[in-house]
Design a protein around this motif. Structure first.
Motif, PDB file in Angstrom:
ATOM      1  N   UNK A  50       0.928  -1.151   0.044  1.00 14.87           N
ATOM      2  CA  UNK A  50       0.024  -0.074  -0.030  1.00 14.87           C
ATOM      3  C   UNK A  50       0.846   1.249   0.085  1.00 14.87           C
ATOM      4  N   UNK A  51       0.579   2.097  -0.860  1.00 13.93           N
ATOM      5  CA  UNK A  51       1.403   3.637  -0.938  1.00 13.93           C
ATOM      6  C   UNK A  51       1.206   4.183   0.533  1.00 13.93           C
ATOM      7  N   UNK A  52       2.238   4.520   1.002  1.00  9.45           N
ATOM      8  CA  UNK A  52       2.102   5.193   2.370  1.00  9.45           C
ATOM      9  C   UNK A  52       3.150   6.142   2.471  1.00  9.45           C
ATOM     10  N   UNK A  75      14.712  11.629  -4.221  1.00 12.36           N
ATOM     11  CA  UNK A  75      14.015  13.035  -4.171  1.00 12.36           C
ATOM     12  C   UNK A  75      12.830  12.618  -3.540  1.00 12.36           C
ATOM     13  N   UNK A  76      12.539  11.839  -2.490  1.00 10.11           N
ATOM     14  CA  UNK A  76      11.294  11.964  -1.938  1.00 10.11           C
ATOM     15  C   UNK A  76      10.231  10.825  -2.306  1.00 10.11           C
ATOM     16  N   UNK A  77      10.463  10.154  -3.060  1.00  9.82           N
ATOM     17  CA  UNK A  77       9.887   8.823  -3.563  1.00  9.82           C
ATOM     18  C   UNK A  77      10.503   7.737  -3.312  1.00  9.82           C
ATOM     19  N   UNK A  78       9.584   6.795  -2.580  1.00  6.95           N
ATOM     20  CA  UNK A  78      10.157   5.623  -1.908  1.00  6.95           C
ATOM     21  C   UNK A  78       9.921   4.464  -3.111  1.00  6.95           C
ATOM     22  N   UNK A 151       6.831   2.548  -7.116  1.00  3.33           N
ATOM     23  CA  UNK A 151       6.721   3.567  -6.010  1.00  3.33           C
ATOM     24  C   UNK A 151       5.889   3.049  -5.146  1.00  3.33           C
ATOM     25  N   UNK A 152       6.126   3.157  -3.580  1.00  2.80           N
ATOM     26  CA  UNK A 152       5.347   2.433  -2.822  1.00  2.80           C
ATOM     27  C   UNK A 152       5.057   3.476  -1.624  1.00  2.80           C
ATOM     28  N   UNK A 153       5.795   4.550  -1.806  1.00  2.00           N
ATOM     29  CA  UNK A 153       5.275   5.570  -1.002  1.00  2.00           C
ATOM     30  C   UNK A 153       6.192   6.954  -1.221  1.00  2.00           C
ATOM     31  N   UNK A 154       6.051   7.860  -0.009  1.00  2.00           N
ATOM     32  CA  UNK A 154       7.004   9.166  -0.366  1.00  2.00           C
ATOM     33  C   UNK A 154       7.554   9.163   1.004  1.00  2.00           C
ATOM     34  N   UNK A 155       8.800   9.946   0.858  1.00  2.00           N
ATOM     35  CA  UNK A 155       9.553  10.354   2.054  1.00  2.00           C
ATOM     36  C   UNK A 155       9.365  11.727   2.798  1.00  2.00           C
ATOM     37  N   UNK A 156       9.057  11.719   4.008  1.00  2.00           N
ATOM     38  CA  UNK A 156       8.897  13.234   4.665  1.00  2.00           C
ATOM     39  C   UNK A 156       9.802  13.277   5.885  1.00  2.00           C
ATOM     40  N   UNK A 157      10.050  14.320   6.435  1.00  2.00           N
ATOM     41  CA  UNK A 157      10.959  14.528   7.391  1.00  2.00           C
ATOM     42  C   UNK A 157      10.220  14.297   8.750  1.00  2.00           C
TER      43      UNK A 157
END
Length: 166
Positions: A50-52, A75-78, A151-157
């Motif tokens: 699941x995209x998370x 660049x923020x994409x997992x 792409x399974x998610x995005x990276x945030x701080x």
């Protein structure tokens, strides 16, 4: 002769032992042909991903150790690079990037640990100091990952409003 007599002869001639055996065989063949079959069981596929949203700390567990999936961020994409486990997983040439933000290392064509962000609780690397060649390298890597991996998610701080709650 009566009309009932010829019918009796016909009935008697149909009910011979050979006809009964042939009829039984016919019924048996029909039964075996149309009987219910055992349900076919298909092999189970991998669990759906699941995209998370990930933080550097939550992404770290996806480093391929102990059979875990291998994820890395660009660049923020997992990306799920598990199909490339032999490259990105434990023992692979790019294992330092497993479960981490690989952006700076890919931009610099360096797979050293000093390319990785040390402070996982701090802000994400904004990559503002990259020159044109480094940025081109990074974009080429990102395109390669986009073509090859999901792409399974995005990276945030940490502390970002979108960051998962602990």
């Amino acid at each position: 002769m009566s009309t009932a007599e010829p019918h009796a002869e016909v009935r008697a001639s149909i009910a011979t032992p050979i006809n009964l055996i042939l009829g039984s065989l016919f019924v048996l063949i029909i039964y075996y042909h149309f009987r219910p079959k055992a349900p076919t069981s298909l092999p189970r596929g991998p669990a759906p991903i699941v995209f998370r949203t990930y933080t550097p700390k939550t992404l770290l567990e996806f480093n391929g150790a102990n059979g875990a999936p291998v994820f890395l961020a660009v660049r923020g994409r997992v990306f799920d690079v598990t199909p490339g486990r032999n490259f990105y997983g434990p023992g692979g040439p790019y294992e330092n990037f497993a479960g981490r933000d690989a952006s700076r290392g890919l931009a610099n064509q360096s797979f050293d640990e000093d390319m990785l962000t040390k402070d996982l609780s701090g802000p994400l690397d904004d990559l503002a100091d990259l020159d044109a060649d480094q940025l081109d390298n990074l974009l080429a890597w990102e395109e390669r990952f986009s073509e090859k991996y999901l792409v399974v998610g995005k990276l945030v701080a940490e502390g970002d409003p979108e960051a998962p709650k602990a």
